[in-house]
Enzyme design. Structure first.
Site, mmCIF file in Angstrom:
data_model
loop_
_atom_site.group_PDB
_atom_site.id
_atom_site.type_symbol
_atom_site.label_atom_id
_atom_site.label_comp_id
_atom_site.label_asym_id
_atom_site.label_seq_id
_atom_site.Cartn_x
_atom_site.Cartn_y
_atom_site.Cartn_z
ATOM 1 N N CYS A 161 69.734 61.917 -7.488
ATOM 2 C CA CYS A 161 70.009 60.522 -7.358
ATOM 3 C C CYS A 161 70.801 60.536 -8.747
ATOM 4 O O CYS A 161 70.105 61.051 -9.640
ATOM 5 C CB CYS A 161 69.074 59.813 -7.018
ATOM 6 S SG CYS A 161 69.531 57.718 -7.774
ATOM 7 N N ASP A 383 61.082 33.600 -18.705
ATOM 8 C CA ASP A 383 61.856 34.742 -17.742
ATOM 9 C C ASP A 383 61.487 34.794 -16.387
ATOM 10 O O ASP A 383 60.499 35.420 -15.766
ATOM 11 C CB ASP A 383 61.393 36.027 -18.301
ATOM 12 C CG ASP A 383 61.869 37.234 -17.786
ATOM 13 O OD1 ASP A 383 62.685 37.150 -17.165
ATOM 14 O OD2 ASP A 383 61.683 38.481 -18.145
ATOM 15 N N CYS A 410 67.324 36.516 -14.254
ATOM 16 C CA CYS A 410 67.942 37.735 -13.447
ATOM 17 C C CYS A 410 68.896 37.169 -12.612
ATOM 18 O O CYS A 410 69.495 37.858 -11.612
ATOM 19 C CB CYS A 410 66.939 38.456 -13.001
ATOM 20 S SG CYS A 410 65.851 37.567 -11.988
#
Ligand code: SAH
Length: 455
Positions: A161, A383, A410
């Site tokens: 990967c 956050d 995010c």
């Protein structure tokens, strides 16, 4: 809305944007069509696959005008694997799109006219993930291990990967045939039979230490010594080999029982000069290089002199709290997962901090209680998860008026929504800095700085 296209239509469209899953978006008379593999600025002939009331799906037949940022995806299984979404867009193109996207969302959802800085990207945007969680399974009769296909639990058998570590590749490639040769069986989600569910490989970037966790359906594990020897040969820098037992019929990777197989039960890593102990199930950011970039930005926005009290809401294992603690008078962290708070306290002690305090509970309940008890903050760091801050927390911020709010997010959409609420209550958004934590995916992390208008 009337749906202007129907299934099996063929038409030429202009792609304008990408969704957060990395699909191209074209509008036909205002009706969005999601087109896998399409990129902004491209004109393509597409075949309509499905139409719903408010949007539809189409696939590309031919790209008539290609984006200048289109590249050949370097990973051979990019089109099958659900891990990356944007390898067909150059890295510069990805960063440019992410900046644009954040800017648009700030304007559209937040009604904010605020400078959005260029995204801080990685110099080397490959092999950044410090944790690989590799599922075992059966494809027909054949045991496999690799990655899930997009939106599916079918496994693409893989040995490499491009975004994970060399150690994870070594385990994927070398351990798999050995396990099958030893007669161990993969767990099959359909029949619920078989032993091996996942192998999780974590690496601490700064110390090079590796932890390998074998997740099994049952506690009884034959051939332990042979497994340990194989792992130690494949990954000489392994410090911890663990077994986790998960007997449940679930998508959750880990079960409740974790047993040592060999070596220590933790590995250690540093973010800046703060040391962290990571156990098999600890939450830890997956891109350590960019985590440091993100936290440095949060620290710069907090602009601490050493006299400030700081609250770190949604603190996880206290990584931001501890990163700020040296520059602050005190830091109080709150997080809903009790285990994470235990980790935060342990790591605070490990680093000798005496000016930190951590409490488990919902931020929207704990922080108002702190305020009532006289524990206020000059700087409030938040956050939150993708859904953004709880309204009750935003109300508390507006009542208590900390001088500065540093918002790490995010999800730009909920960030913009929350910034608007705070702006309406007397804050001004000064700057917005996106950081690319997840190259080749459509995700972006953002730090925003707000201060009180009346300060
Ligand atoms: N700041 C941390 C973690 C951020 S992820 C870091 O940088 O590593 C968001 C965190 O919010 C998660 O750990 C999640 O468990 C926590 N969380 C979710 N809802 C919460 C709530 N209502 N109150 C407090 N914490 C919450």
């Amino acid at each position: 809305m009337t749906v202007p296209v129907k299934k099996n239509d063929r038409l030429t469209v202009h792609i304008e944007d990408l969704t957060h899953d990395g699909a191209g978006v074209a509008k036909v008379d205002g009706y969005p069509l999601f087109i896998q593999g399409g990129l902004p600025e491209e004109t393509a002939e597409v075949h309509v696959l499905k139409t719903l009331k408010n949007y539809g799906f189409a696939k590309i037949i031919d790209i008539i005008e290609s984006s200048p940022d289109r590249v050949e995806a370097p990973c051979p299984i990019f089109h099958q694997c659900g891990g990356c979404q944007l390898q067909h867009l150059s890295y510069e193109g990805q960063l440019k799109w992410k900046q644009n996207m954040v800017e648009n969302v700030m304007k559209r959802i937040g009604k904010l006219d605020v400078p959005v800085h260029p995204v801080k990207g990685m110099a080397e945007p490959w092999h950044y993930r410090n944790k690989a969680q590799i599922p075992f399974g059966l494809e027909g009769e054949v045991p496999v291990a690799g990655f899930y296909k997009t939106k599916s639990h079918a496994i693409v058998d893989t040995n490499r990967c491009l975004i994970q570590t060399a150690e994870a590749d070594a385990i994927l490639e070398g351990l798999k045939p050995k396990l099958w040769a030893l007669g161990l069986t993969p767990y099959d989600e359909k029949t619920k039979q078989g032993l091996l569910r996942h192998v999780v490989v974590r690496k601490a970037r700064t110390t090079d230490e590796v932890m390998v966790v074998l997740v099994t359906k049952k506690r009884k594990l034959a051939q332990k010594e042979a497994i340990i020897e194989t792992v130690r040969t494949l990954v000489p820098n392994v410090r911890s080999i663990m077994q986790n037992v998960n007997g449940q019929d679930t998508n959750v990777i880990f079960g409740n029982e974790t047993l040592p197989l060999w070596g220590d039960e933790v590995i250690e890593d540093y973010i800046g000069d703060v040391r962290f102990e990571i156990s098999a199930r600890s939450f830890y950011q997956v891109n350590p290089i960019q985590t440091e970039v993100l936290y440095k930005q949060a620290l710069a926005y907090a602009d601490l002199t050493g006299n400030e009290t700081v609250i770190d809401a949604y603190c996880g294992i206290g990584t931001i709290s501890l990163f700020l603690a040296k520059q602050a008078k005190s830091v109080m962290g709150v997080e809903i997962v009790p285990q994470a708070i235990e980790d935060a306290k342990r790591n605070a002690a490990l680093n000798g901090f005496t000016n930190t305090y951590f409490e488990a509970g919902p931020a929207e309940e704990v922080i108002p209680r702190w305020y009532k008890g006289g524990k206020t903050a000059d700087v409030l760091m938040v956050d939150p998860p993708r859904k953004g801050c709880d309204e009750a927390l935003l109300t508390t911020i507006l009542e208590q008026k900390p001088k500065k709010v540093v918002y790490v997010s995010c999800n730009p959409a909920t960030l913009a929504r929350d910034l608007r609420i705070l702006e309406d209550g007397g804050y001004k958004t000064k700057e917005v800095q996106p950081v690319d934590m997840f190259p080749h995916t459509a995700h972006v992390e953002v730090v925003a700085l707000m201060s009180r208008v009346d300060e």
